[in-house]
Design an enzyme around this catalytic site. Structure first.
Site, PDB file in Angstrom:
ATOM      1  CG  HIS A   1      -1.597   1.525   1.266  1.00 28.89           C
ATOM      2  ND1 HIS A   1      -2.484   1.614   0.780  1.00 28.89           N
ATOM      3  CD2 HIS A   1      -1.673   2.131   2.496  1.00 28.89           C
ATOM      4  CE1 HIS A   1      -3.180   3.004   1.194  1.00 28.89           C
ATOM      5  NE2 HIS A   1      -2.180   3.365   2.347  1.00 28.89           N
TER       6      HIS A   1
ATOM      7  CG  ASP B   1       8.238  18.003 -27.418  1.00 24.50           C
ATOM      8  OD1 ASP B   1       8.422  17.444 -25.787  1.00 24.50           O
ATOM      9  OD2 ASP B   1       7.998  17.138 -28.369  1.00 24.50           O
TER      10      ASP B   1
ATOM     11  CD1 TRP C   1       7.098   3.246   4.388  1.00 29.95           C
ATOM     12  CD2 TRP C   1       7.690   4.536   2.320  1.00 29.95           C
ATOM     13  NE1 TRP C   1       7.059   4.567   4.682  1.00 29.95           N
ATOM     14  CE2 TRP C   1       7.652   5.088   3.485  1.00 29.95           C
ATOM     15  CE3 TRP C   1       8.575   4.044   1.452  1.00 29.95           C
ATOM     16  CZ2 TRP C   1       7.883   6.391   3.399  1.00 29.95           C
ATOM     17  CZ3 TRP C   1       8.879   5.813   1.566  1.00 29.95           C
ATOM     18  CH2 TRP C   1       8.897   6.846   1.973  1.00 29.95           C
TER      19      TRP C   1
ATOM     20  CB  SER D   1      11.649   5.662 -14.128  1.00 32.84           C
ATOM     21  OG  SER D   1      10.667   6.882 -15.346  1.00 32.84           O
ATOM     22  CB  SER D   2      12.126   9.109 -10.470  1.00 29.65           C
ATOM     23  OG  SER D   2      11.140   8.626  -9.765  1.00 29.65           O
TER      24      SER D   2
ATOM     25  CG  HIS E   1      12.059  14.775   5.428  1.00 32.74           C
ATOM     26  ND1 HIS E   1      11.431  14.051   6.236  1.00 32.74           N
ATOM     27  CD2 HIS E   1      11.674  16.711   5.549  1.00 32.74           C
ATOM     28  CE1 HIS E   1      10.317  14.809   6.555  1.00 32.74           C
ATOM     29  NE2 HIS E   1      10.737  15.930   6.120  1.00 32.74           N
TER      30      HIS E   1
ATOM     31  CD  GLU F   1       9.520   9.583  -2.471  1.00 34.75           C
ATOM     32  OE1 GLU F   1      10.838  10.106  -3.183  1.00 34.75           O
ATOM     33  OE2 GLU F   1       8.666   9.758  -3.121  1.00 34.75           O
TER      34      GLU F   1
ATOM     35  CE1 TYR G   1      10.891  18.566   3.976  1.00 35.76           C
ATOM     36  CE2 TYR G   1       8.954  19.430   3.537  1.00 35.76           C
ATOM     37  CZ  TYR G   1       9.650  19.127   3.686  1.00 35.76           C
ATOM     38  OH  TYR G   1      10.083  19.521   5.583  1.00 35.76           O
TER      39      TYR G   1
ATOM     40  CB  SER H   1       1.011  27.906  -6.135  1.00 39.89           C
ATOM     41  OG  SER H   1       1.352  27.776  -4.205  1.00 39.89           O
TER      42      SER H   1
ATOM     43  CG  HIS I   1      12.115  13.755  11.663  1.00 35.61           C
ATOM     44  ND1 HIS I   1      12.707  15.465  10.622  1.00 35.61           N
ATOM     45  CD2 HIS I   1      11.647  13.572  10.560  1.00 35.61           C
ATOM     46  CE1 HIS I   1      11.883  15.114   9.482  1.00 35.61           C
ATOM     47  NE2 HIS I   1      11.448  13.714   9.139  1.00 35.61           N
ATOM     48  CG  HIS I   2      12.255   9.692   9.358  1.00 35.21           C
ATOM     49  ND1 HIS I   2      10.746   9.484   8.923  1.00 35.21           N
ATOM     50  CD2 HIS I   2      12.854  10.758   8.542  1.00 35.21           C
ATOM     51  CE1 HIS I   2      10.619  10.307   8.114  1.00 35.21           C
ATOM     52  NE2 HIS I   2      11.455  11.101   8.201  1.00 35.21           N
TER      53      HIS I   2
ATOM     54  CB  THR J   1       5.217  24.041   6.123  1.00 38.14           C
ATOM     55  OG1 THR J   1       7.033  23.683   5.332  1.00 38.14           O
ATOM     56  CG2 THR J   1       4.417  23.812   5.824  1.00 38.14           C
TER      57      THR J   1
ATOM     58  CE  LYS K   1       6.029  26.521  -0.500  1.00 37.55           C
ATOM     59  NZ  LYS K   1       5.893  25.553  -2.098  1.00 37.55           N
TER      60      LYS K   1
ATOM     61  NE  ARG L   1       3.851   3.366  10.316  1.00 38.16           N
ATOM     62  CZ  ARG L   1       4.560   4.384   9.551  1.00 38.16           C
ATOM     63  NH1 ARG L   1       5.834   5.064  10.651  1.00 38.16           N
ATOM     64  NH2 ARG L   1       5.267   4.203   7.904  1.00 38.16           N
TER      65      ARG L   1
END
Lengths: 349, 105, 617, 205
Positions: free
Chosen positions: C78, C107, C142, C172-173, C256, C258, C260, C271, C305-306, C331, C334, C453
Site C-alpha cells: 500500500h 516540447d 515500505w 525512471s525518476s 525526507h 522524497e 517534499y 498556487s 527525525h525518523h 511551510t 506558504k 503501527r
C-alpha cells in the site's frame, strides 16, 4: 447543486467540533491500558508536561489559522455583481511578520524540548539495572542477581529502574506508554532507558513492541508489574527456589517437560536439565498473569489452546516451526499429556 | 544528428586553453601527486598533518581539473553552481554521517 | 477504459496517429503525460484497495479476515504503491503535460528520454507488483529497516523485488528529473525570466532538483542491500562490524526529500488554482518561491527525525529537532500566502477551488501534528503509533491527493476539451473531505491511546475498537467518493460540456492555446513581459508590468513547417532491457547480462536514430 | 548506463534561454547527481574502513606505489582527452582520433591496474564478503571502475563511428566529444578523491 454551496461553512464548523469531542475520551487509562497521556512515572510526567505545552500551542495555531481560512472563504465568496478584485501582489511587512511569529512559536517549543531531552537522557548511577533482550516476538529480562524471566517484568516501586536494551535478532522497540517513552533495540548497539515509578502507582502496566519485527509483531507484548518493595522481594525469592511439583498430574508433567524436548529451548530455575535459552524462561510461570507474551490471560483454557496450536495464536512463532512435538508425528501430544503439562506449568509458583 | 537545442556557436576560441597550456596543467597535477606519494613515506609527519596535507592537495587537484579540463573557468556559471550544489550536499552528508557515527573523534 | 484512452489520445495527437503503436512510440510530452496520468490513477486505485483490505481487517478486534503474513504484504505494498506508483507519477503526469505549455515551449528538451522515463516507470511498477505472484510481495514495511531484510529474517525473493523494483523506478525518476531541469532552465519563452515563471513550474524545477540529488543516495542504499543479500557483503550485519542504522540513515537521507517531492507538485497546483478562482494574483509570489527553495535544501538536513528513538544521543536529536522545527517556517509562509491570496478576492467555489481549499485546511492539520512529534520527547510516545499514520495521511492524502485531484479537475478541460461534471465533482469533494476526516481523524486519537503501527490485529479491551470501526466506515466513504470520481471522468470524457480554450478565465500561458492543444503547442512562441502573461494579455489595464510600446507581436509559423520529433521505439526497448536485467537478477544474477545486452543494443539504436525527416546524411 | 538522447525538436534557430546546449546542461546536472552517488559510497567507506571485526585492515593491504601509478595513468588520460577535444575543435580529425584512442587505452590500462589490485586483495584474503572494509572498498572502487569502463566503451564508440563518415567528427559536432570529456574528467576527479581518502589517508598507521 446550489444548495450544497451554502451549507459548506456550517458543515466545516460542525466537522471540527465533532473531531474535538472524542479527544477528551482518550485520557482515561482504565479502559485503554496503552494510553500515552496518563503518566505514572517521573520520565512520563516530564514528557506529559511538554506534551501539554506543545498540544495547547498546536490547538491555538490550528484554531487561529483555520478560522482565518474559513473567514476568508465565507467573507470573499463571489457575489453576483463582483467586478475584478484589487490585484494585490504581496506585502513585505506581512511576509516578515508571518516568518517571525512562527519562528518565535517554534522557539517556545524548542527550548522546553531541549531541556526535556537532556533531563530524561542518561541513566542515573543508582538505578536498579535490568537487562532486556528482544527476541522474535517475546521479551527476556535478566535481573542484577542473574535471575531470568520473560514477558512479565516485576520492578520495585521505591527506586529508579534502568534497562539495557539488546536484541537477539531483528529491531524491536521497548515501550510501556504509562511509564516511559520507547527506545529501540538494535543489533550491535546497547541502548538504555530509565524511569522512577511515582509513589502509589503499584500495579500492572501493558507494553508493546513498536518497531515492525515480522509476522507476530502484533503479539509481542509485555507487562511491567510495579510491586511494593515487599511484594518484589517475595517475588524475587520465589524465583530462586520454585516449589516442587505438588500433585501427581503435575509430576507426570514434570517428566513430560523433559521427554517432549521442552528442556531444549526453555529454562526453569531449580531444574538442572531445563537450561534451553532459545525460548522464554518459564520460572515462576504459574504466578504469571498472562501468556503468549502478554497476549492472553494465564488460565487453563488459554494455556491448553496454546499448547495445542501455538501457530494459531502467534503466527510464525518458532515453537510451532521447530519444536519436535509439532513437527515429529511420533512425539505429538495427546490431550492427557497436554493436561499434565498444563498442571505442571501452573504449579510453578 | 541535428540538434536544435544547439546554442549559437560559442565564441570560446579566444579564451580556450592551448594544448601547450593543457600539458602544463598535466605536469602540475603529476607533480602534486608525486609530491603526495613522496611525503607519504616520511615518518616524522603526524597523522593529522598528513590528513590536512593530503586533503589540501586533493582539493587543489580537484579544482584544477574542474576549472581547466572541465572548462568551468570559461563556461556559464550555471555549470559551476550545479557542481557546487552537488558537492555541498555530498560533503554535508559525509560530515554529518561521520559525526553521527563518531568516526572523526 | 480503452475508449477513454483513445479519446484522450485522439485529442492530444495529430488526427492521423492513433492506435496502440502510436502510443508505444510516442515522444509527445502531452501523450506521455496522459500515459503517466492514467497509469498513476490505476495504481492509485490498486493502492486504495490494499488500504481498504487493511481497514476491513482492523475494523474489529481479533479479526482473522487477513493473516499476519498477508497483512504485512498489504501495508508494505500500500505504501510503496501510493508513494512510488501513484503520487510521484501523478506529479510527473502534470509536469509532462504542463511544463512546456506553461513556459511557452513546443516540447521537452529530450522527448525520447521522456518516453524512456515513462516506460521504465511502467516496467518497474510491473516488476514490483509481480512479486505478488512470484512468492510473496515485500513485507518488511515500505522503508524496510535492516536487519529484518536480511536473508535470515526475510528468506525468499520478496525483498529482492523491493530492491530491484525501486532501482528501476529510481532510474525512471532520475531520467524525468534531468529532462525537466533542462527543459525549464533552457526552453523558456523569450522574456520569461525565472521570476516570471508560473509557481507550478517553479515547484516542478525544485522537485526535479530534489530528485536529482536524493535518488543517488537511495540507489546506494538499495545497491548495498542487494549486495548484502546476494553476496553477503556485511553492510548491515552488526556481528561483522556493519550497522543496521546505516540503512536507516541512507534511506531517510533520501526519504525526507522524497516527501517534499510528494507535496511540492500539489503545492504548485494549488498556487495556480487559488489565484484563478479568487480572480487575484498569488499573494507574495517571491515568498512562495523562496519558501519552496528553502524547504528543498532544508529537506536534506532533517532526516534523523525518523530516528529519534534509535539512541543517537541527546545532542544529535536536539540538533535534528531544531532543523525539523525550522522547516515549519517556510511551510507557514506558504499557508499564509495562500490564505491572503483569497483575501479580498471574489471566490468562485467550484470543484478545483474546493479541492484546493481542502488541501490548505487539511495540510494545516498535517503540518501541526508534524511539528508536535518534531519534539523528541513527544516522539518517544508517538513514534510508530497511529499518530504518525494520521500525520502522514493528512499531509499525503489531505495534501498531495487533494491537490492533485484539484489539478485533474482544473486541467481536464485543457487536456480533453471537455469540462468535468460540476455536480459530481462537488459530491466527490465532500465524500473525500468527510471520508478523509472520518478515516484519518480518529487515527490521531487511537495513536495517542497507544495503538502501534503495522499490527494486523489488536485485542478486546485495548480501547481502540470504536475508533477503528469509525476509520473503517471512513474508508467506505472514501471508496464511494473514488467510484463517483471514476464515473465523473468517464461521463465527462464522452459527454462533458465543451470547454473552449479558457473555461476558468485563468492566468498562465497554457490557457492561451486551444484545448486540446495541437501537437506543436504554440504556433507563435509568445513573448512574456510579466508573471501572468495570459491575464495581462486579457486585462492590459490591470497589468503590473506593461509590455514596452514597440513590442512586436510574435510571428505565427506555418504549422506545416514546424517539425516535431519522430516517434521512436528505442525508449521502450531500452526500458524493457533494463527492467528485464533487473528482473533476471532475481532469477540468477549472472543471467542479467541478457537484459544488459538488450539495453546496450537499444542505447546504440537510440544514438543512431535519425532525428527528423530532413537529416539525411 | 548513460542515458542521453541526441535529438530535440527542431524548431528552427531558437537559441536556448541560457545560451547553453541542452545536452551539456543535462550532462552537468547528471554529474551533480553523481556527486551524491559517489558521496554516499565514500561516506559508507569512511564509516566502515576501521569497523571490521576480523580479516585484513586497510593498513595491511592498501598498496600505494601501484595506485599512484594508476592515478598517474588516469591523470594522463585526462590530458589526452582534453587534447583530443582541442584537436576535434580545430578540425584536425587525425590527431583527434589518435588522442581519443590514447584516452581509451589509458582508461583500459587503469582498469587493468584495478583488476590486478582486486586479484591481489582476494589472494591476501580480502574478499568483498570478508569484512565491512572489504565490502565498502570493493563497492566504491568497483562502481568507479564500472564508470571508467562505460567511459572506455563510449570513447571506443566515438573512435569507431568516427570512420562512418569521411570527415570523421566535424568541428560542428565537437560537442559529442566534449560531453564524453566532461564525463571522463568527472570520473577522474572522483578517483582523485578516492585516491586521497581511500588510499593515502586510510592506509596511514
Amino acid at each position: 447543486m446550489a444548495n450544497l454551496k451554502n451549507i459548506r461553512p456550517k458543515a466545516l464548523l460542525g466537522l471540527l467540533a465533532i473531531a474535538l469531542l472524542p479527544i477528551l475520551a482518550a485520557c482515561s487509562s482504565t479502559d485503554n491500558p496503552l494510553t500515552t497521556i496518563s503518566p505514572k512515572s517521573d520520565v512520563a510526567d516530564d514528557i506529559q508536561q511538554l506534551y501539554k505545552i506543545i498540544f495547547v500551542i498546536a490547538m491555538v495555531v490550528f484554531i487561529v489559522v483555520e478560522t482565518l481560512l474559513l473567514y476568508a472563504v465565507i467573507k470573499f465568496r463571489r457575489r453576483p455583481n463582483d467586478g475584478i478584485p484589487k490585484q494585490v501582489h504581496g506585502n513585505t511587512v506581512m511576509e516578515i511578520t508571518w516568518t517571525i511569529i512562527p519562528a518565535l512559536i517554534l522557539v517556545a517549543i524548542a527550548v522546553p524540548t531541549w531541556i526535556t531531552i537532556f533531563e530524561i537522557d542518561d541513566v542515573p548511577d543508582d538505578a536498579y539495572m535490568i537487562e532486556i533482550v528482544g527476541h522474535q516476538w517475546w521479551w527476556e529480562a535478566t535481573y542484577p542477581d542473574g535471575q531470568v524471566t520473560a514477558n512479565e517484568i516485576h520492578v520495585p516501586s521505591d527506586r529508579t529502574i534502568g534497562f539495557t536494551l539488546d536484541t537477539a535478532d531483528v529491531l524491536h522497540s521497548f515501550w510501556i506508554p504509562q511509564l516511559f517513552g520507547k527506545q529501540d533495540l538494535i543489533p550491535g548497539r546497547t541502548n538504555t532507558l530509565w524511569f522512577t515509578p511515582n509513589p502509589g502507582t503499584e500495579g500492572r502496566y501493558l507494553g508493546q513492541c513498536v518497531e515492525f519485527c515480522g509476522a507476530s509483531h502484533a503479539n509481542m507484548r509485555l507487562e511491567m508489574i510495579v510491586d511494593s518493595p515487599a511484594d518484589f522481594a517475595a517475588w524475587t525469592s520465589g524465583l530462586e527456589s520454585p516449589a516442587p511439583a505438588a500433585t501427581a498430574l503435575a509430576a507426570t508433567g514434570y517428566d513430560l517437560f523433559a521427554s517432549k524436548g521442552c528442556v531444549a529451548c526453555h529454562t526453569i530455575s531449580g531444574r538442572n536439565d531445563a537450561i534451553g535459552i532459545i525460548g522464554p524462561n518459564l520460572s515462576l510461570f504459574g504466578s504469571r498473569l498472562t501468556l503468549g507474551s502478554a497476549t492472553l490471560d494465564n488460565n487453563t483454557v488459554n494455556l491448553t489452546a496454546w499448547l495445542q496450536d501455538p501457530e494459531d495464536i502467534k503466527p510464525g512463532n518458532i515453537m510451532s516451526k521447530s519444536a519436535p512435538i509439532y513437527n515429529n508425528p511420533g512425539l505429538a501430544m495427546a490431550d492427557t499429556e497436554i493436561d499434565a503439562l498444563v498442571a505442571y506449568l501452573q504449579s510453578l509458583k | 544528428m541535428a540538434n536544435s537545442g544547439q546554442a549559437p556557436e560559442e565564441h570560446h576560441d579566444s579564451d580556450h586553453p592551448s594544448p601547450a597550456r593543457y600539458i602544463q596543467i598535466a605536469v602540475i597535477l603529476t607533480l602534486i601527486t608525486a609530491f603526495e606519494v613522496a611525503i607519504y613515506y616520511v615518518e616524522s609527519i603526524s597523522k593529522e598533518a598528513f590528513i590536512i596535507i593530503f586533503v589540501g592537495m586533493g582539493i587543489i587537484k580537484f579544482i584544477i581539473v574542474a576549472m581547466f579540463y572541465m572548462h568551468l573557468k570559461f563556461d556559464h556559471r550555471l555549470f559551476t553552481w550545479l557542481l557546487l550544489a552537488g558537492l555541498t550536499l555530498a560533503i554535508f552528508a559525509i560530515v554529518t554521517l561521520g559525526t553521527l557515527f563518531r568516526i572523526f573523534t | 477504459m480503452a475508449s477513454a484512452v483513445g479519446a484522450i489520445g485522439a485529442a492530444g495527437a495529430a488526427p492521423s496517429e492513433s492506435g496502440v503503436w502510436s502510443w508505444i512510440t510516442t515522444v509527445d510530452h502531452k501523450r506521455i503525460g496522459v500515459l503517466y496520468g492514467v497509469s498513476a490513477i490505476l495504481f492509485f486505485l490498486l493502492g486504495g484497495s490494499e488500504a481498504f483490505l487493511i481497514r476491513m481487517q482492523l475494523a474489529s478486534a481479533d479479526a482473522d479476515l487477513i493473516s499476519s503474513g498477508v497483512f504485512s504484504q498489504l501495508f508494505t505494498m500500500h505504501a510503496l504503491t501510493m508513494v512510488f506508483l501513484a503520487i510521484m507519477p501523478l506529479g510527473a503526469a502534470f509536469f509532462n503535460f504542463l511544463i512546456p505549455l506553461q513556459i511557452g515551449a513546443r516540447d521537452v528538451a529530450f522527448p525520447r528520454l521522456n518516453a524512456l522515463s515513462y516506460w521504465l516507470f511502467l516496467f518497474g511498477a510491473i516488476l514490483l507488483n509481480s512479486s505478488f505472484v512470484f512468492g510473496g510481495a515485500p513485507d518488511a514495511g515500505w522503508f524496510a529497516y535492516a536487519n529484518l531484510t536480511s536473508t535470515t529474517y526475510s528468506p525468499g525473493d520478496s525483498m529482492d523485488f523491493f530492491t530491484l523494483g525501486l532501482l528501476v523506478l529510481g532510474v525512471s525518476s532520475l531520467a524525468a528529473a534531468l529532462n525537466f531541469v533542462v527543459t525549464i532552465l533552457n526552453m523558456r519563452a523569450p522574456g520569461m525570466t525565472l521570476m516570471r515563471m508560473p509557481v507550478f513550474t517553479w515547484m516542478a524545477l525544485i522537485v526535479s532538483f530534489l530528485l536529482v540529488f536524493a535518488l543517488p543516495i537511495l540507489t546506494v542504499g538499495l545497491v548495498e542491500l542487494l549486495l548484502w543479500r546476494f553476496f553477503d557483503m556485511p553492510f548491515f550485519s552488526a556481528e561483522f562490524g556493519g550497522d543496521p542504522l546505516l540503512w536507516q540513515h541512507v534511506f531517510w537521507l533520501f526519504g525526507h526529500p522524497e516527501v517534499y517531492i510528494l507535496i511540492l507538485p500539489a503545492m504548485g497546483i494549488v498556487s495556480e488554482i487559488l489565484p484563478t478562482f479568487s480572480k487575484k494574483p498569488l499573494f507574495g509570489y517571491t515568498a512562495v518561491v523562496f519558501a519552496g527553495v528553502a524547504i528543498a535544501f532544508m529537506g536534506f538536513a532533517v532526516w534523523a527525525h525518523h530516528m529519534f528513538t534509535v539512541g543517537l544521543g541527546p545532542v544529535a536529536i536536539a540538533a535534528f529537532s531544531a532543523s525539523t522545527m525550522l522547516i515549519a517556517v517556510p511551510t507557514g509562509i506558504k499557508i499564509f500566502n495562500w490564505i491572503f491570496t483569497l483575501w479580498g478576492g471574489s471566490l468562485d467555489l467550484r470543484t478545483p477551488m474546493l479541492f484546493s481549499l481542502g488541501f490548505v485546511s487539511l495540510f494545516i492539520i498535517g503540518g501541526l501534528s508534524g511539528v508536535m512529534h518534531a519534539s523528541p520527547p513527544l516522539d518517544r510516545q508517538q513514534q510508530d503509533t497511529y499518530f504518525i499514520v494520521a500525520h502522514l495521511h493528512y499531509v499525503l492524502f489531505g495534501g498531495s491527493i487533494m491537490g492533485l485531484m484539484a489539478g485533474i479537475y482544473f486541467w481536464f478541460p485543457k487536456l480533453t476539451g471537455r469540462m468535468m461534471g460540476e455536480g459530481l465533482g462537488v459530491i466527490h469533494f465532500w465524500l473525500m473531505f468527510i471520508g478523509m476526516n472520518v478515516t484519518f481523524g480518529p487515527m490521531h486519537l487511537v495513536g495517542i491511546m497507544g495503538m502501534p503501527r503495522r499490527i494486523y490485529t489488536y485485542s478486546e479491551g485495548s480501547g481502540w475498537e470504536f475508533m477503528n470501526q469509525l476509520e473503517s466506515v471512513g474508508a467506505i466513504i472514501l471508496a464511494i467518493g473514488l467510484i463517483i470520481f471514476a464515473v465523473n471522468i468517464f461521463r465527462s470524457l464522452r459527454s462533458g460540456e465543451v470547454a473552449g480554450d479558457d473555461p476558468w478565465d485563468a492566468r498562465t500561458l497554457e490557457w492561451s492555446i486551444s484545448s486540446p492543444p495541437p501537437v506543436y503547442n504554440f504556433d507563435a512562441i509568445p513573448v512574456v513581459y510579466s508573471k501572468e502573461p495570459f491575464w495581462d494579455q486579457k486585462h492590459p489595464e490591470l497589468a503590473h508590468d506593461k509590455p514596452p510600446a514597440d513590442a512586436v507581436a510574435p510571428v505565427a509559423e506555418d504549422p506545416a513547417s514546424i517539425h516535431m520529433p519522430n516517434p521512436s521505439y528505442w525508449p521502450i526497448i531500452v526500458a524493457f532491457g533494463a527492467s528485464l536485467m533487473a528482473g533476471l537478477v532475481i532469477v540468477n544474477p549472472y543471467l542479467a547480462f541478457i537484459g544488459g545486452a538488450i539495453t546496450m543494443m537499444g542505447v546504440y539504436g537510440w544514438i543512431f536514430e535519425p532525428a527528423g525527416p530532413e537529416e539525411h546524411h | 548506463m548513460a542515458t542521453h538522447s541526441t535529438t530535440a525538436p527542431h524548431t528552427g534557430p531558437l537559441a536556448t534561454t541560457t545560451g547553453l546546449d541542452h545536452r551539456k546542461l543535462l550532462m552537468w546536472t547528471f554529474l551533480a547527481s553523481e556527486c551524491l552517488f559517489f558521496g554516499s559510497l565514500i561516506a559508507t567507506f569512511l564509516l566502515f574502513k576501521d569497523a571490521s571485526v576480523s580479516g585484513p585492515i586497510p593498513q595491511e593491504v592498501l598498496n600505494i606505489p601501484v595506485t599512484s601509478t594508476s592515478t598517474f595513468v588516469l591523470l594522463t588520460s585526462s590530458l589526452s582527452m582534453v587534447l583530443a577535444l582541442a584537436a576535434i575543435q580545430r578540425g584536425d580529425i587525425v590527431s583527434g582520433r589518435v588522442w581519443i584512442l590514447a584516452t581509451a587505452v589509458l582508461g583500459a590500462t587503469f582498469l587493468g591496474f584495478q583488476v590486478f589490485e582486486f586479484k591481489e586483495f582476494i589472494d591476501e584474503g580480502l574478499k568483498p564478503s570478508t569484512n565491512v572494509f572489504g565490502a565498502s572498498f570493493f563497492t566504491l572502487t568497483g562502481f568507479h571502475g564500472a564508470h571508467v569502463a562505460v567511459g572506455v566503451i563510449w570513447l571506443m564508440s566515438l573512435f569507431i563511428f568516427s570512420f562512418k563518415s569521411k570527415d570523421g567528427i566535424p568541428a560542428s559536432k565537437s560537442l559529442d566529444v566534449e560531453l564524453c570529456g566532461l564525463y571522463w574528467h568527472f570520473v577522474d576527479i572522483v578517483w582523485v578523491v578516492i585516491f586521497t581518502v581511500v588510499y593515502l589517508i586510510s592506509s596511514l598507521e
